[in-house]
Write a protein that holds these residues in place. Structure first.
Motif, PDB file in Angstrom:
ATOM      1  N   VAL A 113       0.639  -1.274   0.199  1.00 36.76           N
ATOM      2  CA  VAL A 113      -0.125  -0.216  -0.034  1.00 36.76           C
ATOM      3  C   VAL A 113       0.752   1.326   0.135  1.00 36.76           C
ATOM      4  O   VAL A 113       0.647   2.264  -0.708  1.00 36.76           O
ATOM      5  N   LEU A 114       1.957   1.538   0.793  1.00 34.76           N
ATOM      6  CA  LEU A 114       2.654   2.242   0.808  1.00 34.76           C
ATOM      7  C   LEU A 114       3.389   2.749  -0.556  1.00 34.76           C
ATOM      8  O   LEU A 114       3.637   3.879  -0.794  1.00 34.76           O
ATOM      9  N   ARG A 115       3.879   1.672  -1.169  1.00 36.78           N
ATOM     10  CA  ARG A 115       4.436   1.827  -2.460  1.00 36.78           C
ATOM     11  C   ARG A 115       3.586   2.205  -3.486  1.00 36.78           C
ATOM     12  O   ARG A 115       3.974   2.938  -4.288  1.00 36.78           O
ATOM     13  N   GLU A 116       2.118   1.811  -3.590  1.00 33.40           N
ATOM     14  CA  GLU A 116       1.277   2.254  -4.368  1.00 33.40           C
ATOM     15  C   GLU A 116       0.941   3.794  -4.068  1.00 33.40           C
ATOM     16  O   GLU A 116       0.758   4.698  -5.110  1.00 33.40           O
ATOM     17  N   ARG A 117       0.799   4.260  -2.939  1.00 32.95           N
ATOM     18  CA  ARG A 117       0.564   5.578  -2.468  1.00 32.95           C
ATOM     19  C   ARG A 117       1.809   6.311  -2.745  1.00 32.95           C
ATOM     20  O   ARG A 117       1.472   7.572  -3.519  1.00 32.95           O
ATOM     21  N   SER A 118       3.001   5.991  -2.634  1.00 34.42           N
ATOM     22  CA  SER A 118       4.086   6.690  -3.094  1.00 34.42           C
ATOM     23  C   SER A 118       4.345   6.961  -4.537  1.00 34.42           C
ATOM     24  O   SER A 118       4.513   8.047  -5.173  1.00 34.42           O
ATOM     25  N   LYS A 119       3.783   5.988  -5.309  1.00 32.79           N
ATOM     26  CA  LYS A 119       4.084   6.120  -6.856  1.00 32.79           C
ATOM     27  C   LYS A 119       3.031   6.717  -7.356  1.00 32.79           C
ATOM     28  O   LYS A 119       3.300   7.518  -8.119  1.00 32.79           O
ATOM     29  N   LEU A 120       1.534   6.901  -6.684  1.00 31.74           N
ATOM     30  CA  LEU A 120       0.766   7.894  -7.242  1.00 31.74           C
ATOM     31  C   LEU A 120       1.065   9.319  -6.980  1.00 31.74           C
ATOM     32  O   LEU A 120       1.112  10.252  -7.834  1.00 31.74           O
ATOM     33  N   GLU A 173      -3.515  16.271  -3.093  1.00 36.88           N
ATOM     34  CA  GLU A 173      -4.500  15.418  -2.668  1.00 36.88           C
ATOM     35  C   GLU A 173      -3.687  14.041  -2.620  1.00 36.88           C
ATOM     36  O   GLU A 173      -3.793  13.180  -1.483  1.00 36.88           O
ATOM     37  N   LYS A 174      -2.693  13.787  -3.152  1.00 39.23           N
ATOM     38  CA  LYS A 174      -2.002  12.616  -3.298  1.00 39.23           C
ATOM     39  C   LYS A 174      -0.991  12.459  -1.897  1.00 39.23           C
ATOM     40  O   LYS A 174      -0.942  11.360  -1.403  1.00 39.23           O
ATOM     41  N   LEU A 175      -0.554  13.700  -1.654  1.00 33.34           N
ATOM     42  CA  LEU A 175       0.259  13.794  -0.412  1.00 33.34           C
ATOM     43  C   LEU A 175      -0.308  13.847   0.674  1.00 33.34           C
ATOM     44  O   LEU A 175       0.132  12.944   1.584  1.00 33.34           O
ATOM     45  N   ASN A 176      -1.545  14.189   0.892  1.00 33.76           N
ATOM     46  CA  ASN A 176      -2.462  14.006   1.993  1.00 33.76           C
ATOM     47  C   ASN A 176      -2.780  12.532   2.263  1.00 33.76           C
ATOM     48  O   ASN A 176      -3.059  11.817   3.199  1.00 33.76           O
ATOM     49  N   LEU A 177      -2.887  11.740   1.054  1.00 35.78           N
ATOM     50  CA  LEU A 177      -3.464  10.205   1.125  1.00 35.78           C
ATOM     51  C   LEU A 177      -1.902   9.546   1.626  1.00 35.78           C
ATOM     52  O   LEU A 177      -2.170   8.494   2.485  1.00 35.78           O
ATOM     53  N   GLU A 180      -1.825   9.934   5.266  1.00 33.21           N
ATOM     54  CA  GLU A 180      -2.660   9.309   6.136  1.00 33.21           C
ATOM     55  C   GLU A 180      -2.491   7.953   6.164  1.00 33.21           C
ATOM     56  O   GLU A 180      -2.403   7.133   7.292  1.00 33.21           O
ATOM     57  N   THR A 181      -1.787   7.416   4.884  1.00 36.76           N
ATOM     58  CA  THR A 181      -1.278   5.942   5.038  1.00 36.76           C
ATOM     59  C   THR A 181      -0.401   5.437   5.866  1.00 36.76           C
ATOM     60  O   THR A 181      -0.247   4.710   6.635  1.00 36.76           O
ATOM     61  N   GLU A 183       0.577   6.974   8.759  1.00 37.58           N
ATOM     62  CA  GLU A 183      -0.167   7.007   9.895  1.00 37.58           C
ATOM     63  C   GLU A 183      -0.864   5.587  10.218  1.00 37.58           C
ATOM     64  O   GLU A 183      -0.641   4.977  11.309  1.00 37.58           O
ATOM     65  N   ASP A 184      -1.538   5.244   9.253  1.00 35.47           N
ATOM     66  CA  ASP A 184      -2.449   4.039   9.497  1.00 35.47           C
ATOM     67  C   ASP A 184      -1.424   2.927   9.586  1.00 35.47           C
ATOM     68  O   ASP A 184      -1.792   2.012  10.225  1.00 35.47           O
ATOM     69  N   THR A 185      -0.465   3.023   8.827  1.00 31.90           N
ATOM     70  CA  THR A 185       0.354   1.856   8.743  1.00 31.90           C
ATOM     71  C   THR A 185       1.134   1.494  10.023  1.00 31.90           C
ATOM     72  O   THR A 185       1.437   0.448  10.437  1.00 31.90           O
ATOM     73  N   GLN A 186       1.610   2.689  10.637  1.00 33.94           N
ATOM     74  CA  GLN A 186       2.230   2.756  11.925  1.00 33.94           C
ATOM     75  C   GLN A 186       1.331   2.095  13.087  1.00 33.94           C
ATOM     76  O   GLN A 186       1.666   1.556  14.032  1.00 33.94           O
ATOM     77  N   GLU A 187      -0.069   2.216  12.820  1.00 36.93           N
ATOM     78  CA  GLU A 187      -0.934   1.818  13.652  1.00 36.93           C
ATOM     79  C   GLU A 187      -1.509   0.372  13.549  1.00 36.93           C
ATOM     80  O   GLU A 187      -1.436  -0.432  14.532  1.00 36.93           O
ATOM     81  N   ASN A 188      -1.699   0.068  12.288  1.00 36.02           N
ATOM     82  CA  ASN A 188      -2.474  -1.152  12.031  1.00 36.02           C
ATOM     83  C   ASN A 188      -1.443  -2.219  11.246  1.00 36.02           C
ATOM     84  O   ASN A 188      -2.023  -3.333  11.543  1.00 36.02           O
ATOM     85  N   PHE A 189      -0.788  -1.815  10.308  1.00 35.30           N
ATOM     86  CA  PHE A 189       0.253  -2.907   9.558  1.00 35.30           C
ATOM     87  C   PHE A 189      -0.751  -3.373   8.388  1.00 35.30           C
ATOM     88  O   PHE A 189      -0.369  -3.932   7.531  1.00 35.30           O
ATOM     89  N   ILE A 190      -2.086  -3.259   8.480  1.00 36.15           N
ATOM     90  CA  ILE A 190      -2.951  -3.967   7.468  1.00 36.15           C
ATOM     91  C   ILE A 190      -4.034  -2.912   7.207  1.00 36.15           C
ATOM     92  O   ILE A 190      -4.565  -2.166   7.801  1.00 36.15           O
ATOM     93  N   LEU A 191      -4.301  -2.835   5.779  1.00 33.11           N
ATOM     94  CA  LEU A 191      -5.061  -1.949   5.007  1.00 33.11           C
ATOM     95  C   LEU A 191      -6.256  -2.583   4.207  1.00 33.11           C
ATOM     96  O   LEU A 191      -5.860  -3.229   3.573  1.00 33.11           O
ATOM     97  N   SER A 192      -7.349  -2.248   4.474  1.00 31.65           N
ATOM     98  CA  SER A 192      -8.422  -3.019   3.814  1.00 31.65           C
ATOM     99  C   SER A 192      -9.749  -2.251   3.826  1.00 31.65           C
ATOM    100  O   SER A 192     -10.097  -1.325   4.732  1.00 31.65           O
TER     101      SER A 192
END
Length: 435
Positions: A113-120, A173-177, A180-181, A183-192
């Protein structure tokens, strides 16, 4: 004058849902079949020419009207009271187990997910200035979450420090996404899409993403209690709830039959106080000692490992000390420190900079000693023969009533799905036994 649709009977709406569960079909299909299937119309108390509801009404009833209702306990209580009234339940034993259900959505690894968000984000920047490629930090090529997080943070800072780029709406928009990712990754490790689902373990080498349903059932195969949790939760800690709910539903319990997950020290202590026997094979490493509740790690009997409060499983274990010499022996479990470093629960659990994270348990316990003696009795051996029944019930729920995968998102919808599936299997069992 049109005042909208006529109100539908809640009882009939519930019957639609029950048919949907029994035949494992969609809202649209159960309504369509009710249009021409006379057995459906008979069950719904409709005359042959009567029009069926719109399928959207059933969807809204399922998602909105029943959302805040404790449907699971309500329906189990109703079927158990019917079984007791008809004299079907005669045993004083309950069989306990947990079965897993897959989430409706598949999880993506945090790195993916991190790689996809940074790519965008990079693509959005290059649309406005291709020369920015030279200013980008070097990508992480290792399969290391900590390094990927470091790269994403550096990328975020570089773009934020350049207002001419970061102020562009498409880039912002992509930077804010990405922020957020991170922060979510540091908390949950899983996105769904299913934010309530979690990764659980079926064995040391296999895992699933979804939920668990913890079930209590009589020897007559009537389910007396059920608790739905996220997938990472241990089986043992749910025993007290299952026992209490079964008792509140009218079951007199003197024996609990289960596997090694239920022979923990706390469970033995609680059942001993109520003069209830636990027919569960003892694992000496289950005792929790004097730790506080928030410090407790759950034992996963399938993997024979402990899982930390954040849901991460131990990598390995080792026994320390010599039997019957000096201090009691202990079993030490070793955890992945890379996960501990970014874990939101690391405070008070993981010491910054430590190379290892372990969890040790003393083997010997008076309650376990008594349980060891009990395991050799004829009563224990006879009662343990009934445990297979709950495996068959789990199979029925999954293979016949579609309870192997969630049909919607969220734990409340999973509880509703469980309520209808368990209600259906209990009714079928009651009908069979009364015949």
């Amino acid at each position: 004058m049109n005042n909208g649709r006529m109100a539908e009977s809640p009882v009939r709406m519930f019957k639609y849902l029950l048919l949907k569960t029994i035949y494992t079909i969609s809202d649209v299909d159960v309504v369509e079949r009710s249009r021409y299937d006379m057995s459906f119309k008979y069950f719904l108390e409709m005359i042959p020419e009567e029009e069926v509801i719109n399928s959207s009404s059933l969807t809204k009833f399922r998602k909105l009207r029943l959302k805040d209702t404790d449907l699971l306990d309500l329906l189990i209580n109703k079927t158990v009271s019917i079984a007791v009234e008809k004299g079907i339940i005669r045993s004083k034993s309950i069989i306990v187990d947990a079965t897993h259900m897959l989430s409706r959505s598949n999880p993506f690894s945090a790195i993916e997910v991190l790689r996809e968000r940074s790519k965008l984000l990079r693509k959005a920047v290059y649309l406005f200035d291709e020369e920015w490629k030279e200013n980008m930090p070097q990508k992480n090529i290792d399969n290391d979450l900590e390094k990927e997080l470091a790269y994403c943070k550096e990328l975020e800072q570089r773009i934020e420090n350049e207002p001419t780029i970061s102020s562009i709406p498409g880039v912002k928009e992509k930077l804010n996404l990405l922020k957020e990712t991170i922060e979510d990754t540091q908390e949950n490790f899983i996105l769904s899409k299913d934010t309530d689902a979690r990764i659980g373990h079926k064995s040391a080498d296999s895992s699933f993403f979804g939920y668990k349903t913890h079930i209590a059932m009589t020897e007559e195969r009537i389910i007396t209690a059920a608790v739905v949790t996220s997938g990472e939760k241990g089986d043992g800690p749910e025993l007290t709830k299952l026992l209490q709910m079964s008792q509140e539903n009218g079951i007199d319990v003197d024996t609990i039959i289960g596997d090694t997950a239920y022979s923990g020290k706390e469970n033995l202590k609680i059942t001993t106080e109520q003069n209830i026997k636990i027919v569960a094979r003892l694992n000496p490493s289950i005792t929790q000692g004097t730790r506080k509740d928030e410090d407790k790690f759950d034992y996963n009997k399938d993997a024979d490992m402990f899982v930390c409060p954040a849901g991460h499983m131990a990598l390995k274990k080792a026994r320390q000390g010599t039997k019957n010499i000096g201090k009691n022996q202990a079993v030490t479990y070793y955890f992945d420190t890379d996960k501990c470093k970014t874990c939101p629960l690391k405070e008070g659990c993981y010491k910054e900079g430590a190379k290892t994270k372990t969890y040790s348990l003393t083997i010997k316990s008076d309650l376990h000693q008594e349980q060891t003696v009990f395991q050799e009795t004829d009563y224990y051996k006879e009662k343990s023969k009934h445990r297979y029944k709950i495996e068959a019930k789990n199979s029925e729920l999954k293979n016949i009533h579609g309870y192997d995968r969630a049909i919607s998102y969220g734990i409340s919808n999973m509880q509703m799905q469980g309520a209808l599936a368990i209600f259906a299997v209990n009714l079928k069992r009651i009908i069979k036994l009364t015949e």
